[in-house]
Structure formats: C-alpha cells, structure tokens
Enzyme design. Structure first.
Site, PDB file in Angstrom:
ATOM      1  N   ARG A  68      40.490  21.463  94.955  1.00 38.96           N
ATOM      2  CA  ARG A  68      39.339  21.181  95.549  1.00 38.96           C
ATOM      3  C   ARG A  68      39.353  20.140  94.634  1.00 38.96           C
ATOM      4  O   ARG A  68      38.903  18.670  95.162  1.00 38.96           O
ATOM      5  CB  ARG A  68      37.606  21.910  95.433  1.00 38.96           C
ATOM      6  CG  ARG A  68      37.852  22.338  97.506  1.00 38.96           C
ATOM      7  CD  ARG A  68      37.213  23.658  97.012  1.00 38.96           C
ATOM      8  NE  ARG A  68      37.478  24.170  96.448  1.00 38.96           N
ATOM      9  CZ  ARG A  68      38.957  25.037  96.368  1.00 38.96           C
ATOM     10  NH1 ARG A  68      39.122  25.863  98.329  1.00 38.96           N
ATOM     11  NH2 ARG A  68      40.097  26.385  95.561  1.00 38.96           N
ATOM     12  N   THR A  69      38.652  20.070  93.562  1.00 41.50           N
ATOM     13  CA  THR A  69      38.289  18.534  93.123  1.00 41.50           C
ATOM     14  C   THR A  69      39.473  17.388  92.812  1.00 41.50           C
ATOM     15  O   THR A  69      39.048  16.256  93.021  1.00 41.50           O
ATOM     16  CB  THR A  69      37.984  18.888  91.546  1.00 41.50           C
ATOM     17  OG1 THR A  69      36.548  20.341  91.824  1.00 41.50           O
ATOM     18  CG2 THR A  69      36.911  17.911  90.983  1.00 41.50           C
ATOM     19  N   LYS A 115      54.271  18.250  71.895  1.00 42.11           N
ATOM     20  CA  LYS A 115      54.122  18.082  70.686  1.00 42.11           C
ATOM     21  C   LYS A 115      53.603  18.005  69.549  1.00 42.11           C
ATOM     22  O   LYS A 115      53.249  17.435  68.521  1.00 42.11           O
ATOM     23  CB  LYS A 115      54.604  16.637  70.583  1.00 42.11           C
ATOM     24  CG  LYS A 115      56.078  16.747  71.857  1.00 42.11           C
ATOM     25  CD  LYS A 115      56.373  14.756  72.128  1.00 42.11           C
ATOM     26  CE  LYS A 115      57.060  14.732  73.607  1.00 42.11           C
ATOM     27  NZ  LYS A 115      57.090  13.036  73.447  1.00 42.11           N
ATOM     28  N   ARG A 133      39.217  17.331  84.638  1.00 39.11           N
ATOM     29  CA  ARG A 133      39.459  18.501  84.818  1.00 39.11           C
ATOM     30  C   ARG A 133      39.440  19.613  83.350  1.00 39.11           C
ATOM     31  O   ARG A 133      41.112  19.368  82.915  1.00 39.11           O
ATOM     32  CB  ARG A 133      39.858  19.286  85.800  1.00 39.11           C
ATOM     33  CG  ARG A 133      39.988  20.863  85.759  1.00 39.11           C
ATOM     34  CD  ARG A 133      38.800  21.772  86.269  1.00 39.11           C
ATOM     35  NE  ARG A 133      37.766  21.328  87.237  1.00 39.11           N
ATOM     36  CZ  ARG A 133      38.271  22.228  88.302  1.00 39.11           C
ATOM     37  NH1 ARG A 133      38.752  23.327  88.805  1.00 39.11           N
ATOM     38  NH2 ARG A 133      37.307  22.166  88.906  1.00 39.11           N
ATOM     39  N   HIS A 159      29.521  20.730  86.187  1.00 38.30           N
ATOM     40  CA  HIS A 159      30.549  19.859  86.983  1.00 38.30           C
ATOM     41  C   HIS A 159      29.895  19.222  87.460  1.00 38.30           C
ATOM     42  O   HIS A 159      29.166  19.281  89.152  1.00 38.30           O
ATOM     43  CB  HIS A 159      30.722  21.260  87.766  1.00 38.30           C
ATOM     44  CG  HIS A 159      31.885  20.974  88.963  1.00 38.30           C
ATOM     45  ND1 HIS A 159      32.790  19.512  88.897  1.00 38.30           N
ATOM     46  CD2 HIS A 159      32.915  21.906  89.779  1.00 38.30           C
ATOM     47  CE1 HIS A 159      33.724  19.954  90.147  1.00 38.30           C
ATOM     48  NE2 HIS A 159      33.920  20.752  89.737  1.00 38.30           N
TER      49      HIS A 159
END
Ligand code: CP
Length: 360
Positions: free
Chosen positions: A92-93, A121, A142, A175
């Site tokens: 969703r986000t 790396k 996120r 959030h």
C-alpha cells in the site's frame, strides 16, 4: 552462490547526540523556511496542518474525477522526480506514493531491496541515500531500522544538495503518513458527526510493535475530547512512551484485554495484526490471538456509525464477511492514502495554490 558484502557502518559526528534528543526538540531540524520539509515524525503535524492536508486531498480527488482535472494535476510537477527506496516489504505505502506521484506528474524511480542496489557490494545505507539525492528531488523510504528516515534526512540536510525525505515506515517506531491517512479517514467517516473531535477510538491487536497505532496516538493531541481504548494481549500492550505522551497531553486512555466490552462504546475500531516480523520469541509467532479478532457476529455489538479501520495488510483480524458491512472503512482508508499522499507531495513542492485556484 552470490556472496554479499557486509553492510558498511559509517560514523556521522553528532548523530548519536541528535538522535537521543526528545522529538519535540528535533522538529525544527526537519523544517525549511518555517515549513515542514522532511516528513519523519507524526509529531510534526499540528491541527492546522492536518486540516489543510485533508482539505487539499479532498480537492485533488475531486479534480481527479474528470479527464481535464487529471490533466491539470499531471501538469503540476512534471519537472520533479521521486525515488521510492522500499527495502522492507510494502504494498500500500509503495503503490499509493507511486500513484500519488503519477497523479501530480512526477517521474518515479524505485529500489525495492538491498540485493539489487550497490549495498550488496557493501555501500552504506547513508551513501546510498546520498546517491539518490544526485538524481531526484524527493526520497520516500521504507526501512526495517528504527530511525532510518530520520538519520538519512539529518545527513542530507548537512549536504549541498538536500532533498526532502518522506518516512514511509522505519522499523517499529513510526509511520507518519499512515497516521495522516488514518486521520483523513476518520475525519471523512465522521464528516456527518462533527469530525474526529469528541470520539472514542479503540485500537486493537499488537499495540507494542505496531508503528501505525503509535503514530496515530501522537496525532490525537490535535483533537479535543478524544478518548482512547487500548485493547491488546498482555504481551503486546502499548509501550509506556506513548502512554506518558497521552498523560502529558491529558488524553484519557484505558487498557483492557476484553475486546467485547469496548465494542459498544467505540466510535471507531482500529484493528491491527500481530507484527510477527519483529518477533523475538518464536512461541508468539504461531499464536493468532482470536480474542482480538473482529468477527461477523460482532457487527451487532458495535454502534450504527462505528467506523472499522485497519492499516492493512490483514491476516485473521477481521473476517472477510465483515467487508460487506458499510461500517467496514478499511478499503476506503487504503484509497484515502493515495489522495492524502498526493496532498503531502503538493504541499512539499508548493503547488497547493494552483489546486486551490481551480475551485475559486
Ligand atoms: N499500511 C501499510 O503500511 O501497508 P504496506 O505495508 O502494504 O505498505
């Protein structure tokens, strides 16, 4: 088999001291010219900002109802580019931010896992973010680490090319844009009942590790007469930092394990899932805590106007048959996320006036 380098840990002078400060003392660090610049904490949003974003989201969704309105929106920010750096799973986000960008005409780049970036790396997450800033005008992230968005915004703000950082969820702490869409949803669901002021909100499930309920609790200080009911198994009770915050702001809250006793009182019930991904004790993993599920039979126990919310994804917390009830607001809530995130991006890039002018 592919071998990945160990993540490089770099030292940033002053970061530890900054991170340890109370959030209220850090808010100015994420502003520019008196305006919010980076979106890191729910505590950045005051009532006038929340009302402003809800109104702007309403106008954007109204404009988007017509082809000509969509055309106007798409021509607001075609000169801007956004990076979606989502290295913790999200549906969703990610999609709502991506589509919010499309609505306003921004181009979008994405990285959805550290295994496909040069972090493989050994590049540090901070250097990775600095690299994005070389190419784009905004970073939406996120991440599984608490404080990740805060740190990257703090690092970028000390460079010659800062770009706004939007926290799309960082570990179990915050959030903020979910909290924004939750407020927008509650305001819309109660639009015929005077909005969110004076409402009783029950939050149910894993309140200890659920970042959405934490961020939403912070925002309650902006509304008068709100009363909270925390309904959770003993192991997942709301943490003391949130309870202390509520006490400081004189927001009444109650804690219980008896979900059914709260059902008839609540104006809104905010369901959450058990956050197994943060589980330290495997014995909690298999437990679904059915006493904290909302079932078809519970529909007769809640008020006629009660709004049922869930940040989603859902597991077993709400029976699928409940979806058909008009009080089930969670699919509307999900879509609201796209409109309010579009409003936020319009605010950040200062195209609010162009949207408001369409209605004058
Ligand atoms: N509510 C929410 O953050 O959903 P996703 O994890 O799918 O983004």
């Amino acid at each position: 088999m592919e071998r990945y380098a160990e993540q490089t840990r770099q030292q940033f002078e002053g970061w530890e001291e900054f991170y340890s400060r109370p959030i209220d003392e850090k808010l100015d660090a994420f502003k520019q010219n008196g305006r919010i610049y980076d979106i890191i904490f729910a505590q950045q949003f005051d009532r006038s900002f929340l009302d402003r974003m809800c109104n702007l989201a309403d106008l954007i969704r109204q404009l988007a109802k017509t082809k000509s309105g969509q055309f106007k929106l798409r021509h607001l920010l075609p000169h801007k580019r956004a990076m979606l750096y989502f290295v913790q799973p999200s549906t969703r986000t990610f999609l709502s931010f991506q589509n919010a960008c499309h609505i306003l005409g921004l181009s979008v780049s994405e990285i959805r896992g550290t295994s496909t970036s040069s972090e493989v790396k050994g590049e540090s997450p901070e250097d990775t973010i600095l690299t994005f800033a070389s190419y784009v005008n905004m970073i939406i992230s996120r991440h599984h680490e608490a404080g990740f968005a805060e740190k990257t915004a703090w690092v970028l703000n000390q460079t010659h090319r800062p770009v706004p950082v939007l926290n799309g969820g960082s570990g179990p702490d915050q959030h903020p844009t979910q909290a924004l869409l939750d407020i927008y949803t509650l305001e819309r669901e109660f639009s015929h009942l005077g909005g969110l002021d004076n409402k009783k909100i029950a939050m149910v499930g894993d309140l200890r590790r659920g970042r959405t309920v934490r961020s939403l609790s912070y925002l309650m200080k902006n509304y008068s007469g709100v009363e909270l009911f925390f309904v959770a198994p003993e192991v997942f009770r709301m943490k003391s930092d949130i309870k202390e915050f509520l006490e400081r702001h004189r927001i009444p809250y109650h804690e219980t394990e008896d979900f059914e006793s709260v059902m008839p009182l609540a104006d809104a019930i905010y369901m959450t899932r058990i956050q197994n991904e943060y589980s330290e004790d495997p014995s909690h993993e298999s437990e679904t805590y059915p006493a904290f599920h909302f079932k078809q039979q519970h529909l007769s126990k809640i008020q006629a106007h009660c709004a049922l919310l869930h940040p989603l994804p859902r597991r077993y917390e709400i029976e699928v048959s409940v979806d058909k009830d008009p009080r089930a607001a969670y699919w509307r809530q999900e879509r609201n996320g796209m409109w309010i995130r579009a409003a936020l991006i319009a605010y950040i890039f200062r195209v609010e006036k162009e949207i408001l002018d369409e209605f004058s």
